[in-house]
Scaffold this motif. Structure first.
Motif, PDB file in Angstrom:
ATOM      1  N   LYS A   1      -6.893  12.243 -14.257  1.00 33.63           N
ATOM      2  CA  LYS A   1      -6.914  11.784 -12.871  1.00 33.63           C
ATOM      3  C   LYS A   1      -8.335  11.424 -12.432  1.00 33.63           C
ATOM      4  O   LYS A   1      -9.309  12.014 -12.893  1.00 33.63           O
ATOM      5  CB  LYS A   1      -6.346  12.859 -11.950  1.00 33.63           C
ATOM      6  CG  LYS A   1      -4.868  13.146 -12.169  1.00 33.63           C
ATOM      7  CD  LYS A   1      -4.358  14.191 -11.193  1.00 33.63           C
ATOM      8  CE  LYS A   1      -2.868  14.458 -11.401  1.00 33.63           C
ATOM      9  NZ  LYS A   1      -2.352  15.473 -10.445  1.00 33.63           N
TER      10      LYS A   1
ATOM     11  N   ILE B   1      -2.713   3.820 -20.105  1.00 32.41           N
ATOM     12  CA  ILE B   1      -2.903   4.745 -18.996  1.00 32.41           C
ATOM     13  C   ILE B   1      -2.986   6.161 -19.552  1.00 32.41           C
ATOM     14  O   ILE B   1      -2.159   6.565 -20.370  1.00 32.41           O
ATOM     15  CB  ILE B   1      -1.758   4.623 -17.979  1.00 32.41           C
ATOM     16  CG1 ILE B   1      -1.764   3.224 -17.347  1.00 32.41           C
ATOM     17  CG2 ILE B   1      -1.880   5.680 -16.892  1.00 32.41           C
ATOM     18  CD1 ILE B   1      -0.613   2.973 -16.399  1.00 32.41           C
TER      19      ILE B   1
ATOM     20  N   SER C   1      -6.101   2.840 -12.856  1.00 34.58           N
ATOM     21  CA  SER C   1      -4.757   2.268 -12.877  1.00 34.58           C
ATOM     22  C   SER C   1      -4.193   2.187 -11.457  1.00 34.58           C
ATOM     23  O   SER C   1      -4.791   2.679 -10.497  1.00 34.58           O
ATOM     24  CB  SER C   1      -3.834   3.108 -13.756  1.00 34.58           C
ATOM     25  OG  SER C   1      -3.510   4.322 -13.103  1.00 34.58           O
TER      26      SER C   1
ATOM     27  N   THR D   1      -1.444   3.616 -10.572  1.00 36.32           N
ATOM     28  CA  THR D   1      -0.517   4.733 -10.417  1.00 36.32           C
ATOM     29  C   THR D   1      -1.068   5.743  -9.415  1.00 36.32           C
ATOM     30  O   THR D   1      -2.226   5.686  -9.020  1.00 36.32           O
ATOM     31  CB  THR D   1      -0.310   5.434 -11.762  1.00 36.32           C
ATOM     32  OG1 THR D   1      -1.588   5.898 -12.231  1.00 36.32           O
ATOM     33  CG2 THR D   1       0.280   4.494 -12.786  1.00 36.32           C
ATOM     34  N   GLY D   2      -0.235   6.689  -9.019  1.00 37.16           N
ATOM     35  CA  GLY D   2      -0.679   7.767  -8.147  1.00 37.16           C
ATOM     36  C   GLY D   2      -0.307   7.547  -6.700  1.00 37.16           C
ATOM     37  O   GLY D   2      -0.485   6.460  -6.158  1.00 37.16           O
ATOM     38  N   LYS D   3       0.202   8.604  -6.063  1.00 38.34           N
ATOM     39  CA  LYS D   3       0.564   8.521  -4.655  1.00 38.34           C
ATOM     40  C   LYS D   3      -0.661   8.575  -3.758  1.00 38.34           C
ATOM     41  O   LYS D   3      -0.627   8.132  -2.612  1.00 38.34           O
ATOM     42  CB  LYS D   3       1.533   9.655  -4.304  1.00 38.34           C
ATOM     43  CG  LYS D   3       2.895   9.531  -4.981  1.00 38.34           C
ATOM     44  CD  LYS D   3       3.831  10.641  -4.533  1.00 38.34           C
ATOM     45  CE  LYS D   3       5.199  10.494  -5.177  1.00 38.34           C
ATOM     46  NZ  LYS D   3       6.134  11.571  -4.751  1.00 38.34           N
TER      47      LYS D   3
ATOM     48  N   GLN E   1      -6.593   0.362  -3.284  1.00 34.91           N
ATOM     49  CA  GLN E   1      -6.638   1.818  -3.375  1.00 34.91           C
ATOM     50  C   GLN E   1      -7.926   2.383  -2.788  1.00 34.91           C
ATOM     51  O   GLN E   1      -7.948   3.494  -2.278  1.00 34.91           O
ATOM     52  CB  GLN E   1      -6.500   2.255  -4.836  1.00 34.91           C
ATOM     53  CG  GLN E   1      -5.127   1.989  -5.432  1.00 34.91           C
ATOM     54  CD  GLN E   1      -5.083   2.369  -6.896  1.00 34.91           C
ATOM     55  OE1 GLN E   1      -5.884   1.890  -7.681  1.00 34.91           O
ATOM     56  NE2 GLN E   1      -4.167   3.231  -7.259  1.00 34.91           N
TER      57      GLN E   1
ATOM     58  N   ASP F   1       4.600  -0.987  -1.352  1.00 32.26           N
ATOM     59  CA  ASP F   1       4.521  -2.023  -2.376  1.00 32.26           C
ATOM     60  C   ASP F   1       4.028  -3.375  -1.868  1.00 32.26           C
ATOM     61  O   ASP F   1       3.631  -4.217  -2.675  1.00 32.26           O
ATOM     62  CB  ASP F   1       5.893  -2.225  -3.028  1.00 32.26           C
ATOM     63  CG  ASP F   1       6.339  -1.003  -3.823  1.00 32.26           C
ATOM     64  OD1 ASP F   1       5.477  -0.146  -4.097  1.00 32.26           O
ATOM     65  OD2 ASP F   1       7.528  -0.907  -4.158  1.00 32.26           O
TER      66      ASP F   1
ATOM     67  N   THR G   1      -4.701   9.070  -8.812  1.00 35.92           N
ATOM     68  CA  THR G   1      -4.691   7.863  -9.624  1.00 35.92           C
ATOM     69  C   THR G   1      -5.228   8.169 -11.021  1.00 35.92           C
ATOM     70  O   THR G   1      -6.188   8.919 -11.188  1.00 35.92           O
ATOM     71  CB  THR G   1      -5.559   6.778  -8.957  1.00 35.92           C
ATOM     72  OG1 THR G   1      -4.990   6.449  -7.695  1.00 35.92           O
ATOM     73  CG2 THR G   1      -5.618   5.535  -9.810  1.00 35.92           C
TER      74      THR G   1
ATOM     75  N   GLU H   1      -7.547   4.498 -16.906  1.00 32.22           N
ATOM     76  CA  GLU H   1      -6.950   3.612 -17.902  1.00 32.22           C
ATOM     77  C   GLU H   1      -8.017   3.197 -18.906  1.00 32.22           C
ATOM     78  O   GLU H   1      -9.114   2.775 -18.523  1.00 32.22           O
ATOM     79  CB  GLU H   1      -6.368   2.389 -17.196  1.00 32.22           C
ATOM     80  CG  GLU H   1      -5.603   1.436 -18.082  1.00 32.22           C
ATOM     81  CD  GLU H   1      -4.939   0.340 -17.264  1.00 32.22           C
ATOM     82  OE1 GLU H   1      -3.866   0.585 -16.681  1.00 32.22           O
ATOM     83  OE2 GLU H   1      -5.514  -0.761 -17.192  1.00 32.22           O
TER      84      GLU H   1
END
Length: 270
Positions: free
Chosen positions: A91, A87, A32, A34-36, A190, A184, A41, A44
């Motif tokens: 991780k 999701i 996905s 997501t995740g900093k 990633q 963004d 991350t 999914e």
């Protein structure tokens, strides 16, 4: 009676066909957005497209569920849609590629060939009750082109190459700013370029910027750019590409698609 036989056989064939369609529902894992960080991350689960008979439940495992009766790390019940995704809280974790496919692995030893791919420790399986329907995994594809017969003789127009946009605009390659602009818009990928290649990407898209770094090496002046900002030096990425080609024997297409920064002031570098 003969007429009945003629009618029954196609009818039975249609039942078998419908049964196979209902059992057919691809279920697979992706990563996905997501995740900093990459390690944070989340995985999914995806199913479809157009499942004729969605499974009763789907599970994520850290080991191959076909080798033993493992309990899933995460389970989804009651899938009703023919196509969908979810999701999960699982991780991705720190990536470690098997078979000598980490960038830092010793180059004096040949890497293991995986023409059909190699699973990482993330598996997804679908079930009806206790009946196992499908199993898939998150896998690397460092040698997938090797399984294409006479690929070196095919024109590029006859080959479908998976690629990425702004391939060098990698999460973590720019500064540590928490700016929304950086997070963004500036960062697109990633996975770094090395990981993209190990996962099977064969087309890389780069925008190039120029900035005089006042060093003895002119290569230091060329940068990966995105959204009119410099991100990371180009030379390190090209080293990764060269190392991967040497280790894998695969063909990589580099598309230097634009030159948005610095070149108009330095016509001598064209």
């Amino acid at each position: 009676m003969n007429k009945m036989k003629i009618l029954v056989v196609p009818f039975l064939q249609s039942i078998l066909l419908i049964g196979s369609l209902e059992a057919h529902c691809p279920v697979y894992l992706t990563v996905s957005l997501t995740g900093k960080t990459l390690q944070d991350t989340l995985l999914e689960i995806n199913w479809g497209p157009y499942c004729y008979g969605p499974p009763q439940w789907v599970g994520i495992y850290a080991k191959d569920p076909t080798t033993s009766n493992f309990q899933p790390d995460f389970r989804i019940d009651g899938i009703a849609n023919r196509t969908g995704k979810m999701i999960t809280p699982i991780k991705l974790g720190k990536l470690h590629f098997p078979g000598g496919w980490n960038r830092q692995d010793a180059s004096d030893q040949p890497a293991t060939q995986y023409p059909a791919g190699k699973c990482l420790p993330h598996f997804v399986a679908s079930y009806n009750g206790t009946e196992l329907l499908t199993v898939d995994c998150l896998k690397i594809q460092p040698n997938w082109m090797a399984q294409i017969k006479d690929v070196n003789r095919l024109p590029l127009k006859d080959i479908f190459l998976p690629g990425t946009h702004a391939s060098g605009a990698v999460f973590g390659s720019s500064n540590k700013s928490n700016s929304i602009l950086v997070r963004d818009y500036l960062v697109v990928q990633q996975f770094d370029v090395w990981s993209q290649l190990v996962f099977g990407i064969r087309y890389l898209d780069f925008s190039i910027g120029y900035k005089n770094m006042n060093t003895e090496n002119e290569a230091d002046n060329f940068w990966i750019a995105n959204e009119n900002m410099l991100i990371t030096p180009l030379v390190g990425i090209l080293r990764d590409v060269c190392l991967f080609v040497k280790r894998s024997g695969e063909m990589i297409v580099l598309d230097f698609s634009s030159f948005p920064i610095g070149f108009y002031k330095h016509p001598e570098i064209y």
